[in-house]
Write an enzyme that holds these catalytic residues in place. Structure first.
Site, short mmCIF file in Angstrom:
data_model
loop_
_atom_site.label_atom_id
_atom_site.label_comp_id
_atom_site.label_asym_id
_atom_site.label_seq_id
_atom_site.Cartn_x
_atom_site.Cartn_y
_atom_site.Cartn_z
N ASP A 279 -20.15 -3.39 19.50
CA ASP A 279 -21.19 -3.95 20.62
C ASP A 279 -22.79 -3.64 20.34
O ASP A 279 -23.07 -2.85 21.00
CB ASP A 279 -20.64 -3.56 22.06
CG ASP A 279 -20.54 -1.96 22.21
OD1 ASP A 279 -20.84 -1.35 21.00
OD2 ASP A 279 -20.84 -1.35 23.14
N ASP B 61 -24.01 1.22 16.60
CA ASP B 61 -23.15 -0.11 15.93
C ASP B 61 -23.98 -0.56 14.65
O ASP B 61 -23.35 -0.90 13.77
CB ASP B 61 -23.02 -0.91 17.06
CG ASP B 61 -22.23 -0.57 18.23
OD1 ASP B 61 -20.89 -0.62 18.17
OD2 ASP B 61 -22.98 0.04 19.07
N ASN C 273 -22.41 -2.12 25.17
CA ASN C 273 -23.65 -1.79 25.35
C ASN C 273 -24.77 -2.91 26.22
O ASN C 273 -25.49 -2.27 26.71
CB ASN C 273 -24.19 -1.59 24.07
CG ASN C 273 -23.80 -0.40 23.41
OD1 ASN C 273 -23.63 0.81 24.15
ND2 ASN C 273 -23.59 -0.08 22.20
N THR D 64 -15.75 -0.44 17.80
CA THR D 64 -16.73 0.98 18.10
C THR D 64 -17.53 0.37 19.19
O THR D 64 -18.71 0.79 19.57
CB THR D 64 -18.26 0.98 17.19
OG1 THR D 64 -18.81 -0.39 16.80
CG2 THR D 64 -17.32 1.36 15.66
N PHE E 277 -17.97 6.20 27.10
CA PHE E 277 -18.42 5.01 27.53
C PHE E 277 -17.46 3.90 27.14
O PHE E 277 -17.16 3.03 28.00
CB PHE E 277 -19.79 4.61 26.95
CG PHE E 277 -20.26 3.25 27.34
CD1 PHE E 277 -20.84 2.79 28.39
CD2 PHE E 277 -20.28 2.04 26.31
CE1 PHE E 277 -21.34 1.45 28.64
CE2 PHE E 277 -20.70 0.91 26.63
CZ PHE E 277 -21.18 0.57 27.85
N ASN E 278 -17.19 3.74 25.94
CA ASN E 278 -16.21 2.79 25.54
C ASN E 278 -14.83 2.72 26.08
O ASN E 278 -14.26 1.53 26.32
CB ASN E 278 -15.91 2.78 23.83
CG ASN E 278 -17.24 2.66 23.02
OD1 ASN E 278 -18.21 1.90 23.52
ND2 ASN E 278 -17.37 3.18 21.74
N HIS F 88 -22.95 7.91 17.02
CA HIS F 88 -21.55 8.01 16.90
C HIS F 88 -20.71 7.19 16.03
O HIS F 88 -19.90 7.51 15.55
CB HIS F 88 -21.13 7.78 18.57
CG HIS F 88 -21.85 8.12 19.56
ND1 HIS F 88 -21.60 9.22 20.05
CD2 HIS F 88 -22.86 7.50 20.13
CE1 HIS F 88 -22.23 9.64 21.23
NE2 HIS F 88 -23.33 8.63 21.17
N ASP F 89 -21.13 5.81 16.02
CA ASP F 89 -20.19 4.89 15.48
C ASP F 89 -20.04 4.98 14.03
O ASP F 89 -18.74 4.55 13.55
CB ASP F 89 -20.68 3.36 15.95
CG ASP F 89 -20.45 3.02 17.51
OD1 ASP F 89 -19.75 3.80 18.11
OD2 ASP F 89 -20.94 2.22 18.11
C1 BDR Z 1 -20.36 4.79 22.31
O1 BDR Z 1 -20.87 4.02 23.46
C2 BDR Z 1 -21.91 3.25 22.91
O2 BDR Z 1 -23.23 3.19 23.93
C3 BDR Z 1 -22.23 3.73 21.64
O3 BDR Z 1 -22.55 2.37 20.77
C4 BDR Z 1 -20.84 4.20 21.10
O4 BDR Z 1 -19.96 3.20 20.71
C5 BDR Z 1 -20.61 6.37 22.51
O5 BDR Z 1 -20.09 6.68 24.04
CA CA Z 2 -20.66 1.02 20.14
#
Ligand code: BDR
Ligand code: CA
Length: 326
Positions: free
Chosen positions: A10, A15, A39, A130, A171-172, A245-246
């Protein structure tokens, strides 16, 4: 042999770097990109995936759009976006302009592209989600006969500790907890790279300076992305540097020694009053539930950044043309 991979993403600043890493590194064969609402809306994340591929010269990787919302509908379960972190476009910072990227969107939807890829690739394929797990869960429900074609799932999401979107939830996972529950309950081999790991991978000023020093248009764009991302992480979380993160997912595939793993039972909280979307990770085996995931713990941060910076370098170099003839 390179690891054959479908990225389900996303984009999203982090990403975007994961796409670069998967496309650049010879240990990975990037077969397809699928997009999901997360996102930003799925229209925007799809456009962003195409934009990233265009600026990085990534051609020939099909990009298909997936779900525009989580599995369970309902008035309180509308798709959530992370405009506070990734901006109104989902990829704010560089200013991509209004033009259409010259990298096309595949006419198939994400589920069809995943199905076709699994059916045609000679070896089982690794799925790397991701974003919210809406596409992957929908696919597993729709095509149980194709699970033998899936080698494993390496996902960014969840946490062994606190969340980032609520105190408990990452979040994910929070975007689509029912989808996450389906994935974690699927019986497929799962590697979870959560916030407890990704928060170690900070884009420090030194990292940004090394990328800037590459001096290519792609490197400049990456610096703009990281600069924007640093600003929102400072504003929203008070972090002095942002966690990328990703790309830890693909980094793990390239070099498994970069992230230590522990096997554990991971459950997704679906109903908690304050904890919906939390990943409950039984690190000490106190529940007696069987382990269903390998969970990322300690990150070799310098090793991770070597991979990411090298990906930006490789993709930024001009493509080799035919040798000059005298
Ligand atoms: C995740 O949430 C998204 O905002 C980032 O792309 C990542 O995958 C982190 O919590
Ligand atoms: Ca992401």
């Amino acid at each position: 042999m390179p690891v054959p991979v479908i990225l389900d993403c996303d984009p999203g600043h982090d990403d975007a770097f994961n796409i670069l890493l998967a496309a650049a590194h010879p240990a990975v064969e990037l077969l397809a990109l699928t997009t999901v609402a997360g996102n930003q809306t799925v229209e925007k994340t799809t456009l962003n995936a195409r934009r990233v591929c265009e600026v990085a010269g990534i051609r020939g990787v099909p990009i298909a759009a997936g779900r525009d919302r989580p599995l369970r509908g309902g008035p309180d379960r509308e798709p959530r976006v992370a405009a506070d972190i990734h901006g109104g476009s989902g990829l704010d910072g560089p200013g991509f302009g209004e033009g259409e990227p010259d990298v096309p969107q595949d006419p198939r939807d994400a589920l069809t592209l995943i199905r076709d890829t699994l059916l045609t690739h000679p070896a089982p394929v690794t799925l790397v989600p991701t974003g919210p797990l809406s596409n992957i869960a929908t696919f597993l429900l729709a095509h149980p006969e194709l699970t033998p074609r899936i080698e494993r799932i390496v996902l960014m999401g969840g946490s062994t500790g606190r969340g980032n979107t609520t105190p408990a939830a990452e979040f994910n996972i929070l975007c689509d907890p029912e989808a996450a529950d389906i994935v974690f309950s699927s019986g497929l081999p799962i590697t979870m790279i959560g916030l407890n790991a990704t928060h170690q991978a900070r884009a420090t000023p030194e990292v940004v300076a090394r990328i800037a020093a590459l001096g290519t248009p792609l490197a400049r764009l990456c610096v703009q992305l990281l600069t924007y991302f640093a600003g929102t992480y400072r504003e929203v979380y008070g972090f002095d540097t942002p966690p990328l993160h990703d790309p830890l997912t693909v980094a793990h595939l390239i070099d498994p020694s970069l992230i230590s793993l522990v096997r554990a039972a991971v459950s997704v909280e679906l109903t908690g009053t304050h904890t919906r979307g939390a990943t409950v990770v039984d690190l000490h085996g106190v529940t007696g539930r069987p382990a269903n995931a390998d969970v990322g713990m300690e990150v070799d941060v310098p090793g991770f950044w070597e991979l990411v910076i090298d990906a930006v370098r490789v993709l930024g170099e001009p493509a080799e043309g035919p040798p000059d003839t005298p």
